[in-house]
Design an enzyme around this catalytic site. Structure first.
Site, PDB file in Angstrom:
ATOM      1  N   GLU A 416     -31.866  14.619 -35.882  1.00 55.56           N
ATOM      2  CA  GLU A 416     -32.503  15.127 -37.102  1.00 55.56           C
ATOM      3  C   GLU A 416     -32.142  14.316 -38.345  1.00 55.56           C
ATOM      4  O   GLU A 416     -31.584  14.841 -39.306  1.00 55.56           O
ATOM      5  CB  GLU A 416     -32.096  16.601 -37.315  1.00 55.56           C
ATOM      6  CG  GLU A 416     -32.722  17.548 -36.320  1.00 55.56           C
ATOM      7  CD  GLU A 416     -34.170  17.886 -36.635  1.00 55.56           C
ATOM      8  OE1 GLU A 416     -34.737  17.300 -37.576  1.00 55.56           O
ATOM      9  OE2 GLU A 416     -34.743  18.722 -35.920  1.00 55.56           O
ATOM     10  N   GLU A 480     -34.144  19.642 -27.067  1.00 52.06           N
ATOM     11  CA  GLU A 480     -33.727  21.010 -27.367  1.00 52.06           C
ATOM     12  C   GLU A 480     -34.907  21.906 -27.037  1.00 52.06           C
ATOM     13  O   GLU A 480     -36.044  21.592 -27.372  1.00 52.06           O
ATOM     14  CB  GLU A 480     -33.366  21.185 -28.851  1.00 52.06           C
ATOM     15  CG  GLU A 480     -32.138  20.398 -29.254  1.00 52.06           C
ATOM     16  CD  GLU A 480     -31.830  20.476 -30.760  1.00 52.06           C
ATOM     17  OE1 GLU A 480     -32.237  21.447 -31.424  1.00 52.06           O
ATOM     18  OE2 GLU A 480     -31.186  19.538 -31.259  1.00 52.06           O
TER      19      GLU A 480
HETATM   20  C1  IPT Z   1     -32.437  21.970 -34.349  1.00 54.03           C
HETATM   21  C2  IPT Z   1     -31.178  21.170 -34.507  1.00 54.03           C
HETATM   22  O1  IPT Z   1     -31.323  19.911 -33.938  1.00 54.03           O
HETATM   23  C3  IPT Z   1     -29.991  21.818 -33.906  1.00 54.03           C
HETATM   24  O2  IPT Z   1     -28.850  21.182 -34.378  1.00 54.03           O
HETATM   25  C4  IPT Z   1     -29.954  23.278 -34.226  1.00 54.03           C
HETATM   26  O3  IPT Z   1     -29.866  23.436 -35.600  1.00 54.03           O
HETATM   27  C5  IPT Z   1     -31.203  23.894 -33.739  1.00 54.03           C
HETATM   28  O4  IPT Z   1     -32.304  23.330 -34.367  1.00 54.03           O
HETATM   29  C6  IPT Z   1     -31.295  25.365 -34.028  1.00 54.03           C
HETATM   30  O5  IPT Z   1     -30.158  26.093 -33.736  1.00 54.03           O
HETATM   31  S1  IPT Z   1     -33.463  21.542 -35.707  1.00 54.03           S
HETATM   32  C7  IPT Z   1     -34.616  22.827 -35.955  1.00 54.03           C
HETATM   33  C8  IPT Z   1     -35.012  22.856 -37.388  1.00 54.03           C
HETATM   34  C9  IPT Z   1     -35.819  22.631 -35.130  1.00 54.03           C
END
Ligand code: IPT
Length: 975
Positions: A416, A480
């Site tokens: 990010e 993710e």
């Molecule tokens: C995404 C992040 O990469 C991760 O670190 C964590 O924050 C996760 O979301 C949520 O818990 S970024 C999100 C804005 C898609």
């Protein structure tokens, strides 16, 4: 942005001064080392410049200064009584003005005096190593400044041989919480300053290994390993298991067993140079992107992954080896085969464990600049060349440290950060240094700095669309997905089907492995887990930091149990009635010889026969058709089912023989569903204020059930509310992403129940009711129809019909009845899904059987309390007091969802931390006809249409009976 020449070092974009070039980390060597962990003197200052450097000198004595305390190194001072932790997700907890930092810059001066062991060797050099310091350190030894560094989760070394003396060495480290580096470390986690990993002094004998690189490819076409070890200085490598002795720089090509996460074959080896002997382990494997598919040893990989942040509820990012091992073992036991080290390199010993126990690793650099999203990415360091040296320094420190791990198959630039030339420079350097591993960065398909197409939280539909795309492509992964915050994630099974259907969809990494709740105690000493906002932070993101598959103490959450089932590497399907089972081997590499297949045959949830089926050595990707044995003969009648369990045939390094890997249940034959649900019976009898119907007593005015036999019952009525889960609430930055706000807006948590008629006829009691929230004309017209067939052992029957009025445009949280029982009925038996909770889109792991539990143990202690604990597919349940007295409920036409707790849903909804849940004198029971799915909208897609609970006409039924003790423990009905 101003980076003036007189910027202090901690606000300097450069990575630091005085450190040695990065090199491979190794746990063991015959060179001496002195671990400097333990109790250090410590002084916390509110600003960076509060004190001069005199504490670093010999003459300074912290013992006489009231500002000095002690802390444990490794550790975070904010978790040791000095200052406080703080949690933000993406926002920087300081003004965004890179590379400047606030005046309020908590600064910890650390000081330790040490002697060299009497037998510490002379000659050679000595290196002082820091494995992790957050976020910026300036270091002195014996009053001499060594330098300073940034890059919190990366190693930094100084040459110190010339400065050491046999006794009374003074090591002084000034650590600033905020530095220019903080702009590069905006990961979604607690801000935890300190020397949080080991500090060590390493003797470097003359001729010792400065650095070494192990190339150990595997050629799957002929089963050969290709070994080449480079070392500076050169030396010899021996691999006894392969009968190999070779010079560094030479290449050996020998038949080997390859390393994979499923078969983590390592060969012990030793590198010997003139001054040092280093034991290390070799795993032969090759990773490559070929024709748009990521392959290891020639075979497509399917990541069943998790994102793992390092975390411990008491020590933060300081992890002991036992905790790391527990993580890997738990992952292996839950069929997980891959880890993304979000969003920074882990403790190096963690990678040793991944090599040893077998996990594919995406090693991610210590880099995230997410907070720039709040300023439209103005000043983003990854797109400003002044920062490029710092970015390259981070890439180098990661790659050089971790390059010799076979488990590391992908380098990730960070997380990010938007995009920019700094990332390109990192990718270019990594490609040239290590062309053997693909590079990852989450972005669009066409993004040049990533060899993978990687997205986060893409919906099922988008994954499917990517899977179907034609033409050349990169391997697609979800770096993710399935945000495991609170209850959930829902929808895992549907993702898995897509990963299995489309070759280029190579799996994903659930966000995330563990909840980062910090252990705290109430004034009464009750333990609980704290989250953002509990430490007085002025900017914070609440419990968004608790979004893991394991609780902070690493107890598996239902989400992990579900994930294990969804990603099981063997799929058992078949036809129980026909007596056949199909075994599909979904491993990427292993055949099935490490498993055995157990069966049991159950009637109404009780085993009447069990045995083992020979399991053929089905190769990876193959399948076999097996015949089930003849069903055991039994005089029991009821619902018959085969349960098949693939278990480990013998002990492994991560689980004992017998450990469950995969399972299935096959009805045999399919049970006849549905009963005569006419509800005919005898006439209710009016007796003053009461109505009686067989064993049941009702309030004549309201039609409310008050007693069934000896069982007092209160508050039985239709219920549609649940304490919204984090996924129901949705993502704070996407209003309306979850239905929670609409539910509250509509008032589903404050429905009014109006009784319109209490009618009796010759065969039933019918209570007509209208259930609706204030300020709305939407309603649920509901009829409760009670009947009793008249026989002494006949149960009381309830049929509920629901007819919505008006246009309902949001789903219902649940649809069923709730009721209250005395607190003594806190023991539960049921025949249905268990042992753990399940919801419509999190029910893969629910096993149909006979289960027993106390009400307390049926609760899932989500760090922020919310709806939890439903059991699926319940055929019957008994809530009793331990002596056998209690209430029995049998399903009518359809199985039901069972939930029981010692507090109301309203109390559950109001609670913010687990100690807020205080048991009352009542057991609250939900018998639900339906539940809305869970989804993953706390960060990602919501509930899939097929798991949505739309308001619509419904009819469902139960029978109720009072229980009394019987001699053999069998429940009998008391009229
Ligand atoms: C995404 C992040 O990469 C991760 O670190 C964590 O924050 C996760 O979301 C949520 O818990 S970024 C999100 C804005 C898609």
């Amino acid at each position: 942005m101003g980076n003036t020449p007189d910027s202090p070092y901690y606000a300097d974009v450069s990575p630091g001064r005085g450190t040695l070039p990065p090199r491979a980390w190794y746990a063991r060597s015959d060179a001496r080392r002195l671990i400097l962990d333990g109790s250090w003197h410590f002084r916390l200052s509110p600003t960076a410049e509060a004190h001069d450097a005199s504490f670093a000198g010999d003459g300074f004595d912290p013992g006489t200064d009231p500002g000095w305390h002690t802390v444990t190194v490794p550790g975070h001072w904010v978790l040791q009584g000095h200052g406080a932790p703080a949690y933000t997700n993406t926002r920087y907890p300081f003004p965004v003005d890179p590379p400047h930092v606030p005046d309020e810059n908590p600064t910890g001066d650390h000081r330790r005096v040490f002697d060299l062991p009497a037998d510490w060797p002379g000659g050679g050099g000595c290196v002082l190593r820091f494995d992790g310091v957050e976020s910026c350190a300036r270091v002195w030894l014996n009053g001499q400044e060594l330098g300073d560094f940034q890059g919190s989760r990366l190693p930094h070394e100084f040459e110190v041989g010339r400065l050491l003396r046999p006794r009374g060495n003074v090591l002084a480290v000034r650590v600033h919480q905020w530095s220019a580096g903080s702009y590069l470390e905006d990961q979604d986690m607690w801000w935890l300053p300190g020397i949080f990993r080991t500090v060590a002094l390493l003797h470097r004998p003359q001729g010792s290994v400065a650095d070494f690189t192990v190339h150990s490819a595997y050629d799957h076409r002929d089963g050969h390993g290709v070994l080449r070890v480079l070392s500076e200085p050169g030396g010899r490598v021996s691999v006894p298991g392969l009968g190999l002795e070779l010079e560094t720089g030479a290449t050996a090509r020998v038949p080997v067993e390859p390393w994979t996460a499923e078969t983590p074959r390592l060969y012990d080896a030793t590198l010997t140079t003139g001054g040092e002997s280093v034991p290390f382990r070799i795993g032969f494997r090759t990773v490559a992107v070929e024709d748009g598919v990521l392959r290891a040893n020639g075979r497509r990989l399917l990541f069943r992954g998790v994102n793992r942040h390092e975390f411990h509820p008491e020590t933060g990012r300081t992890l002991d080896e036992e905790t790391m091992r527990r993580d890997v073992v738990l992952m292996k036991q839950h069929n997980i085969n891959a880890v993304r080290t979000s969003h920074c390199p882990p403790h190096p010993a963690f990678l040793d464990l991944c090599d040893e126990l077998g996990l594919w690793v995406i090693d991610e650099c210590d880099l995230e600049t997410h907070g720039f999203t709040h300023v439209d990415w103005r000043g983003n360091p990854v797109d400003d060349e002044r920062w490029t040296p710092a970015l390259l320094d981070r890439a180098r420190r990661m790659v050089e440290r971790d390059k010799n791990h076979p488990s590391v198959v992908i380098w990730s630039l960070g997380n990010e950060c938007g995009s920019g030339s700094g990332l390109t420079a990192m990718a270019r350097w990594i490609r040239s240094r290590d062309p053997s591993r693909p590079i990852h960065y989450e972005n669009d398909y066409a993004y040049p700095d990533s060899d993978l197409h990687s997205r986060m939280y893409a919906s099922h539909a988008e994954v499917e669309e990517i899977g179907r795309r034609e033409g050349p492509a990169k391997p697609f992964i979800l770096c993710e997905y399935a945000h495991a915050m609170g209850n959930g994630p829902g929808g895992l099974s549907e993702y898995q089907r897509l990963f299995e259907a489309y070759e280029r969809c190579q799996g994903g990494f659930v966000w995330e492995w563990n909840d980062h709740g910090l252990l705290r105690h109430t004034e009464e000493g009750q333990p609980y887990f704290a989250y953002g906002g509990d430490f007085g932070e002025e900017v914070h993101d609440g419990n968004f930091v608790c979004d893991g598959l394991v609780f902070p103490d690493r107890t598996p959450s239902p989400g992990l149990v579900e994930y294990k089932k969804v990603i099981e590497p063997v799929r058992l399907t078949g036809d129980g009635a026909a007596g056949t089972v199909r075994v599909a081997n979904l491993h990427d590499f292993a055949d099935l010889t490490h498993l055995s297949l157990e069966w049991s045959y159950e009637v109404d949830g009780e085993a009447v026969g069990a045995g083992t089926l020979p399991l053929p050595a089905v190769p990876a990707g193959g399948s076999a058709e097996l015949a089930l044995p003849a069903p055991p003969s039994t005089d029991r009648h009821g619902e018959a089912m085969w349960t098949l369990r693939a278990v480990l045939a013998g002990d492994t390094s991560w689980a004992p023989g017998g450990h469950l890997v995969a399972w299935a249940q096959l009805p045999a034959p399919a049970p006849a569903r549905g009963r005569d649900e006419t509800g005919r019976g005898v006439a209710p009898h009016r007796d003053g204020q009461r109505l009686t119907l067989g064993p049941a007593v009702f309030d004549a005015a309201t039609g409310a059930l008050t007693r069934l036999g000896a069982v007092p019952v209160r508050g039985l009525r239709l219920d549609v509310w649940r304490a919204p889960t984090d996924n129901d609430e949705g993502a704070p930055w996407v209003p309306g992403s979850g239905p929670g706000a609409a539910w509250r807006e509509l008032g589903l948590h404050r429905m009014r129940h109006r009784v319109d008629a209490v009618e009796t006829d010759g065969e039933a009691l019918a209570v007509h009711s209208r259930i609706a929230p204030a300020a709305s004309d939407l309603a649920l017209r509901t009829v409760y129809r009670w009947s009793w067939a008249g026989g002494e052992r006949d149960p009381l029957r309830l049929i509920v019909t629901v007819e919505p009025e008006g246009e309902w445009d949001c789903p219902l949280p649940r649809l069923g009845v709730r009721l209250e029982l005395p607190a003594a009925y806190d023991q539960v038996r049921w025949f249905g899904g268990g042992p753990g909770e399940a919801y419509p889109d999190t029910r893969a792991a629910s096993v149909v059987g006979r289960w027993a539990s106390g009400v307390d143990a049926m609760q899932t202690p989500y760090v922020r309390p919310q709806e939890n604990g439903a059991r699926a597919d319940v055929r019957w349940t008994e809530l009793h007091d331990g002596t056998g007295a209690g209430l029995r409920v049998d399903a009518g036409e359809d199985h039901f969802w069972l939930t029981a707790r010692r507090w109301t849903d309203e109390a559950l909804d109001a609670a913010t931390h687990t100690p807020d849940l205080v048991p009352g004198d009542t057991v609250h029971v939900h018998l639900d006809h339906a539940q809305h799915g869970i989804g993953s909208a706390s960060c990602g897609p919501g509930v899939l249409p097929q798991h949505r609970l739309a308001a619509g006409p419904a009819r469902f039924s139960f029978t109720l009976s009072a229980l009394d003790t019987a001699g053999d423990g069998e429940a009998v009905i008391r009229p």
